[in-house]
Motif scaffolding. Structure first.
Motif, PDB file in Angstrom:
ATOM      1  N   SER A   1      -6.341  66.326  30.425  1.00 27.10           N
ATOM      2  CA  SER A   1      -5.305  67.353  30.548  1.00 27.10           C
ATOM      3  C   SER A   1      -3.980  66.875  29.965  1.00 27.10           C
ATOM      4  CB  SER A   1      -5.134  67.746  32.021  1.00 27.10           C
ATOM      5  OG  SER A   1      -4.739  66.624  32.806  1.00 27.10           O
ATOM      6  N   LYS A   2      -3.678  65.566  30.106  1.00 25.74           N
ATOM      7  CA  LYS A   2      -2.442  65.030  29.535  1.00 25.74           C
ATOM      8  C   LYS A   2      -2.463  65.123  28.010  1.00 25.74           C
ATOM      9  CE  LYS A   2      -0.226  61.412  31.222  1.00 25.74           C
ATOM     10  NZ  LYS A   2       0.213  60.018  31.550  1.00 25.74           N
ATOM     11  N   VAL A   3      -3.605  64.780  27.411  1.00 24.23           N
ATOM     12  CA  VAL A   3      -3.730  64.845  25.952  1.00 24.23           C
ATOM     13  C   VAL A   3      -3.653  66.290  25.474  1.00 24.23           C
ATOM     14  CG1 VAL A   3      -5.236  64.406  23.985  1.00 24.23           C
ATOM     15  CG2 VAL A   3      -5.020  62.698  25.801  1.00 24.23           C
ATOM     16  N   LYS A   4      -4.317  67.192  26.193  1.00 22.52           N
ATOM     17  CA  LYS A   4      -4.272  68.605  25.813  1.00 22.52           C
ATOM     18  C   LYS A   4      -2.844  69.138  25.870  1.00 22.52           C
ATOM     19  CE  LYS A   4      -6.658  72.987  26.646  1.00 22.52           C
ATOM     20  NZ  LYS A   4      -7.665  73.690  27.470  1.00 22.52           N
ATOM     21  N   LYS A   5      -2.085  68.686  26.867  1.00 24.52           N
ATOM     22  CA  LYS A   5      -0.688  69.094  26.972  1.00 24.52           C
ATOM     23  C   LYS A   5       0.127  68.570  25.793  1.00 24.52           C
ATOM     24  CE  LYS A   5       3.285  68.829  30.120  1.00 24.52           C
ATOM     25  NZ  LYS A   5       3.778  68.305  31.440  1.00 24.52           N
TER      26      LYS A   5
ATOM     27  N   VAL B   1     -11.542  54.590  20.190  1.00 30.27           N
ATOM     28  CA  VAL B   1     -12.762  55.104  20.831  1.00 30.27           C
ATOM     29  C   VAL B   1     -12.390  56.168  21.861  1.00 30.27           C
ATOM     30  CG1 VAL B   1     -14.704  54.517  22.329  1.00 30.27           C
ATOM     31  CG2 VAL B   1     -14.120  53.029  20.403  1.00 30.27           C
ATOM     32  N   CYS B   2     -11.326  55.911  22.604  1.00 26.85           N
ATOM     33  CA  CYS B   2     -10.828  56.903  23.555  1.00 26.85           C
ATOM     34  C   CYS B   2     -10.417  58.180  22.827  1.00 26.85           C
ATOM     35  CB  CYS B   2      -9.650  56.325  24.327  1.00 26.85           C
ATOM     36  SG  CYS B   2      -8.852  57.480  25.480  1.00 26.85           S
ATOM     37  N   LEU B   3      -9.692  58.042  21.732  1.00 25.02           N
ATOM     38  CA  LEU B   3      -9.275  59.193  20.936  1.00 25.02           C
ATOM     39  C   LEU B   3     -10.473  60.041  20.531  1.00 25.02           C
ATOM     40  CD1 LEU B   3      -7.151  60.746  19.134  1.00 25.02           C
ATOM     41  CD2 LEU B   3      -7.795  59.143  17.307  1.00 25.02           C
ATOM     42  N   LEU B   4     -11.507  59.396  19.993  1.00 22.57           N
ATOM     43  CA  LEU B   4     -12.679  60.126  19.521  1.00 22.57           C
ATOM     44  C   LEU B   4     -13.370  60.855  20.675  1.00 22.57           C
ATOM     45  CD1 LEU B   4     -14.558  60.816  17.181  1.00 22.57           C
ATOM     46  CD2 LEU B   4     -15.846  58.728  17.691  1.00 22.57           C
ATOM     47  N   SER B   5     -13.525  60.166  21.799  1.00 20.15           N
ATOM     48  CA  SER B   5     -14.175  60.778  22.959  1.00 20.15           C
ATOM     49  C   SER B   5     -13.387  61.980  23.468  1.00 20.15           C
ATOM     50  CB  SER B   5     -14.333  59.742  24.076  1.00 20.15           C
ATOM     51  OG  SER B   5     -14.848  60.329  25.250  1.00 20.15           O
ATOM     52  N   VAL B   6     -12.070  61.850  23.532  1.00 21.31           N
ATOM     53  CA  VAL B   6     -11.227  62.944  24.019  1.00 21.31           C
ATOM     54  C   VAL B   6     -11.289  64.137  23.069  1.00 21.31           C
ATOM     55  CG1 VAL B   6      -8.827  63.634  24.399  1.00 21.31           C
ATOM     56  CG2 VAL B   6      -9.677  61.492  25.361  1.00 21.31           C
ATOM     57  N   LEU B   7     -11.205  63.881  21.769  1.00 19.45           N
ATOM     58  CA  LEU B   7     -11.277  64.981  20.804  1.00 19.45           C
ATOM     59  C   LEU B   7     -12.612  65.705  20.894  1.00 19.45           C
ATOM     60  CD1 LEU B   7      -9.562  63.435  17.641  1.00 19.45           C
ATOM     61  CD2 LEU B   7      -8.639  65.176  19.178  1.00 19.45           C
ATOM     62  N   GLN B   8     -13.686  64.939  21.087  1.00 16.59           N
ATOM     63  CA  GLN B   8     -14.993  65.583  21.225  1.00 16.59           C
ATOM     64  C   GLN B   8     -15.051  66.440  22.489  1.00 16.59           C
ATOM     65  OE1 GLN B   8     -18.478  63.388  22.418  1.00 16.59           O
ATOM     66  NE2 GLN B   8     -19.672  64.266  20.733  1.00 16.59           N
ATOM     67  N   ALA B   9     -14.453  65.919  23.590  1.00 10.37           N
ATOM     68  CA  ALA B   9     -14.454  66.670  24.836  1.00 10.37           C
ATOM     69  C   ALA B   9     -13.650  67.965  24.719  1.00 10.37           C
ATOM     70  CB  ALA B   9     -13.891  65.802  25.960  1.00 10.37           C
TER      71      ALA B   9
ATOM     72  N   THR C   1      -4.811  59.643  14.766  1.00 10.88           N
ATOM     73  CA  THR C   1      -4.820  58.199  15.001  1.00 10.88           C
ATOM     74  C   THR C   1      -4.613  57.924  16.488  1.00 10.88           C
ATOM     75  OG1 THR C   1      -2.436  57.890  14.670  1.00 10.88           O
ATOM     76  CG2 THR C   1      -3.837  57.819  12.706  1.00 10.88           C
ATOM     77  N   GLY C   2      -4.968  56.714  16.917  1.00 16.96           N
ATOM     78  CA  GLY C   2      -4.998  56.394  18.338  1.00 16.96           C
ATOM     79  C   GLY C   2      -3.762  55.717  18.882  1.00 16.96           C
ATOM     80  N   HIS C   3      -2.581  55.974  18.328  1.00 16.16           N
ATOM     81  CA  HIS C   3      -1.362  55.359  18.849  1.00 16.16           C
ATOM     82  C   HIS C   3      -1.089  55.862  20.260  1.00 16.16           C
ATOM     83  CE1 HIS C   3      -0.768  54.866  14.471  1.00 16.16           C
ATOM     84  NE2 HIS C   3      -0.165  53.743  14.835  1.00 16.16           N
ATOM     85  N   THR C   4      -0.701  54.941  21.151  1.00 17.76           N
ATOM     86  CA  THR C   4      -0.460  55.256  22.551  1.00 17.76           C
ATOM     87  C   THR C   4       1.014  55.082  22.908  1.00 17.76           C
ATOM     88  OG1 THR C   4      -0.824  52.989  23.302  1.00 17.76           O
ATOM     89  CG2 THR C   4      -2.774  54.410  23.102  1.00 17.76           C
TER      90      THR C   4
ATOM     91  N   ILE D   1      -0.759  63.850   9.766  1.00 20.60           N
ATOM     92  CA  ILE D   1      -1.131  62.853  10.775  1.00 20.60           C
ATOM     93  C   ILE D   1      -0.653  63.291  12.156  1.00 20.60           C
ATOM     94  CG2 ILE D   1      -0.825  60.464  11.512  1.00 20.60           C
ATOM     95  CD1 ILE D   1      -0.509  59.738   8.555  1.00 20.60           C
ATOM     96  N   ILE D   2      -1.567  63.240  13.137  1.00 18.73           N
ATOM     97  CA  ILE D   2      -1.225  63.554  14.517  1.00 18.73           C
ATOM     98  C   ILE D   2      -1.606  62.373  15.409  1.00 18.73           C
ATOM     99  CG2 ILE D   2      -1.468  66.041  14.199  1.00 18.73           C
ATOM    100  CD1 ILE D   2      -4.211  65.814  15.586  1.00 18.73           C
ATOM    101  N   ARG D   3      -0.923  62.266  16.542  1.00 16.79           N
ATOM    102  CA  ARG D   3      -1.162  61.156  17.472  1.00 16.79           C
ATOM    103  C   ARG D   3      -1.309  61.725  18.888  1.00 16.79           C
ATOM    104  NH1 ARG D   3       2.613  59.375  13.440  1.00 16.79           N
ATOM    105  NH2 ARG D   3       1.731  57.593  12.318  1.00 16.79           N
ATOM    106  N   PRO D   4      -2.492  62.239  19.208  1.00 14.86           N
ATOM    107  CA  PRO D   4      -2.695  62.925  20.498  1.00 14.86           C
ATOM    108  C   PRO D   4      -2.531  62.032  21.725  1.00 14.86           C
ATOM    109  CG  PRO D   4      -4.420  63.502  18.922  1.00 14.86           C
ATOM    110  CD  PRO D   4      -3.675  62.352  18.339  1.00 14.86           C
ATOM    111  N   LEU D   5      -2.672  60.704  21.580  1.00 14.09           N
ATOM    112  CA  LEU D   5      -2.586  59.807  22.736  1.00 14.09           C
ATOM    113  C   LEU D   5      -1.195  59.248  22.963  1.00 14.09           C
ATOM    114  CD1 LEU D   5      -5.849  57.646  22.327  1.00 14.09           C
ATOM    115  CD2 LEU D   5      -5.560  59.858  23.448  1.00 14.09           C
ATOM    116  N   LEU D   6      -0.186  59.801  22.309  1.00 16.04           N
ATOM    117  CA  LEU D   6       1.129  59.178  22.327  1.00 16.04           C
ATOM    118  C   LEU D   6       1.798  59.210  23.705  1.00 16.04           C
ATOM    119  CD1 LEU D   6       2.638  57.664  20.152  1.00 16.04           C
ATOM    120  CD2 LEU D   6       3.965  59.716  19.666  1.00 16.04           C
ATOM    121  N   ASP D   7       1.330  60.057  24.601  1.00 13.38           N
ATOM    122  CA  ASP D   7       1.879  60.089  25.953  1.00 13.38           C
ATOM    123  C   ASP D   7       0.978  59.361  26.951  1.00 13.38           C
ATOM    124  OD1 ASP D   7       4.111  61.598  25.207  1.00 13.38           O
ATOM    125  OD2 ASP D   7       3.018  63.484  25.398  1.00 13.38           O
ATOM    126  N   VAL D   8      -0.046  58.672  26.459  1.00 16.87           N
ATOM    127  CA  VAL D   8      -1.025  58.003  27.314  1.00 16.87           C
ATOM    128  C   VAL D   8      -0.793  56.499  27.266  1.00 16.87           C
ATOM    129  CG1 VAL D   8      -3.494  57.564  27.673  1.00 16.87           C
ATOM    130  CG2 VAL D   8      -2.716  59.827  26.920  1.00 16.87           C
TER     131      VAL D   8
END
Length: 483
Positions: free
Chosen positions: A4-8, A33-41, A126-129, A160-167
């Motif tokens: 939910s945090k990534v979706k937000k 790996v987390c990025l890929l799993s989250v995007l698939q979900a 990309t998986g930047h946190t 380029i997007i960084r969906p995990l930047l708040d994680v």
């Protein structure tokens, strides 16, 4: 919950739209790996199509090859198409005099852009946190960056997007544990020679003693600074037309209106003006040089001029400041201390040389422990790392006839660019092929013997002087930004 945090985050920065094809950059480490799993979900809910990209940089032999196989297996297990390639980044860095980190970053993003174009991807993820964001802010703060630099890693830049930047990294590891997902660990992330690793392993733990949530605090500060930076840029864009006037070969600045601006806006408008003249390859002004230019703009009498980097100049013409190409061609030649440090004040550079025993492994030469001490270099404050110098190159010392010089180009210059199978090429033709702007060519420094060019600094070495299997001694050259 992490999903939910990534979706937000995706919604907040409008990273994705229904029907997007997303290229996920997967190294095999926990973040990617987390990025890929989250995007698939989230793919079904957000109507996304995924594709995996992985590049083996060939720095670590079998180890990095195994990581490529791991990523391919993960993609296959998840039913996601993948592009997995390898590229000899060590050779690329040696040929162009780049540090391993700078060379790897350049090759990696060129690879991602090419794959994205091939598959028609709308976005590259990309998986930047948040941890990466906090570390970046600390590193740039230590270097004296302004608001733009302290804004850190942008959530969205072009494709380029960084969906995990708040994680946080801890949230990533907890998610992987809950999902039972495996990952690999890059041992280079533990090496203290890299500035980022030292920030992560030495500075961040100390800061966490004062604030256990320091990563979130720093990431939040970067987001606030990014918003303020965007606001300043928007304001600057609205007032620039009344102050900056484009000309055929330069920019004319209304001096009275320019000097009336607040200092922060003057600095930004100066950078804007220089970038307009420099074109597709904007030049960088150091903070010291920027302040010198602002002082000149305030006090210099009409008719005076001062040099800027990359073959540019600033001139006071009555009520205007004019930025354009230097009126006279830049010519220079200075003999280097070998070993030692030589200043090139007109280029705002320093050249550091050392003669070392050749390492057993010729795949790369990064020997900070064997370089001259800070006292021997005459600079006690500079730290040897992969991130605070501009270029480096290594040559076979026996093949080089001293003395060495750094000079500007001369009519008839030729060299044998590394990677061209020993073919000789005119320097003029090389600059044309590499799309070096005509006005900048005179400012490109050349490392030379009395007879030959051995390095077009920051671009390409001459193949004849590179180390080989029989090399016993090497000449190690680093180019620093001068003060």
């Amino acid at each position: 919950m992490l999903l939910s945090k990534v979706k937000k985050t995706i919604g907040k920065y409008r990273m994705l739209a229904p029907g997007n094809i997303v290229l996920a950059a997967v190294s095999g480490g926990p973040d990617s790996v987390c990025l890929l799993s989250v995007l698939q979900a989230l793919a079904k809910d957000l109507d996304l199509a995924l594709h995996v990209a992985h590049l083996d940089h060939m720095f670590r032999g079998k180890e990095s090859a195994d990581e490529a196989k791991f990523v391919a297996a993960v993609a296959e297990q998840l039913g996601i198409p993948a592009t997995v390639e390898q590229f000899d980044v060590p050779a690329f860095c040696r040929e162009r005099g780049l540090s391993s980190q700078a060379g790897a970053r350049r090759v990696r993003y060129e690879f991602l852009a090419r794959v994205a174009a091939t598959i028609g991807a709308h976005r590259i993820a990309t998986g930047h946190t948040a941890g990466d964001q906090a570390e970046t802010l600390i590193m740039r703060l230590l270097r004296g960056a302004g608001v733009s630099g302290l804004a850190g890693i942008p959530p969205v830049r072009d494709k380029i997007i960084r969906p995990l930047l708040d994680v946080t990294r801890e949230e990533v590891l907890e998610y992987l544990h809950q999902q039972g997902l495996a990952f690999v660990t890059d041992p280079s992330n533990l090496k203290p020679v890299y500035t980022r690793n030292r920030v992560r392993r030495e500075i961040m733990p100390v800061l966490e003693q004062f604030n256990p949530r320091v990563i979130e605090a720093l990431a939040s500060a970067a987001a606030i600074l990014r918003d303020e930076d965007e606001a300043m840029e928007a304001h600057l864009a609205s007032i620039a037309p009344g102050i900056l006037l484009r000309e055929e070969q330069g920019v004319r600045i209304g001096r009275e209106a320019f000097n009336a601006l607040l200092p922060a806006l003057r600095r930004r408008m100066l950078r804007m003006a220089v970038d307009l003249v420099a074109g597709d390859e904007p030049t960088e002004l150091s903070s010291l040089r920027t302040e010198e230019v602002l002082a000149f703009a305030s006090d210099a009498p009409s008719g005076r001029a001062m040099d800027l980097p990359e073959g540019l100049a600033l001139e006071r013409e009555y009520d205007y400041l004019v930025i354009g190409p230097r009126k006279e061609p830049l010519e220079f030649s200075i003999r280097l201390a070998v070993p030692g440090v030589t200043a090139l004040p007109w280029l705002f550079l320093e050249v550091e040389t050392a003669v070392l025993d050749a390492p057993a492994d010729q795949q790369g030469v990064t020997l900070p422990s064997e370089l001259p001490s800070p006292q021997e270099r005459g600079n006690k404050e500079r730290e040897l790392s992969e991130e605070n110098y501009l270029w480096q190159a290594v040559f076979d010392y026996v093949k080089i006839a001293l003395p060495l010089f750094v000079r500007s180009r001369q009519r008839g210059d030729r060299f044998q660019p590394a990677g061209m199978a020993g073919k000789s090429k005119k320097l003029q033709d090389y600059f044309v092929d590499e799309k070096v702007p005509r006005l900048k060519r005179a400012a490109v420094p050349l490392l030379c013997t009395e007879q030959d060019i051995i390095w077009v600094v920051g671009m390409r070495t001459d193949a004849r002087f590179l180390p080989g299997p029989e090399t016993k001694r090497v000449l190690f050259v680093r180019i620093w930004e001068g003060k």
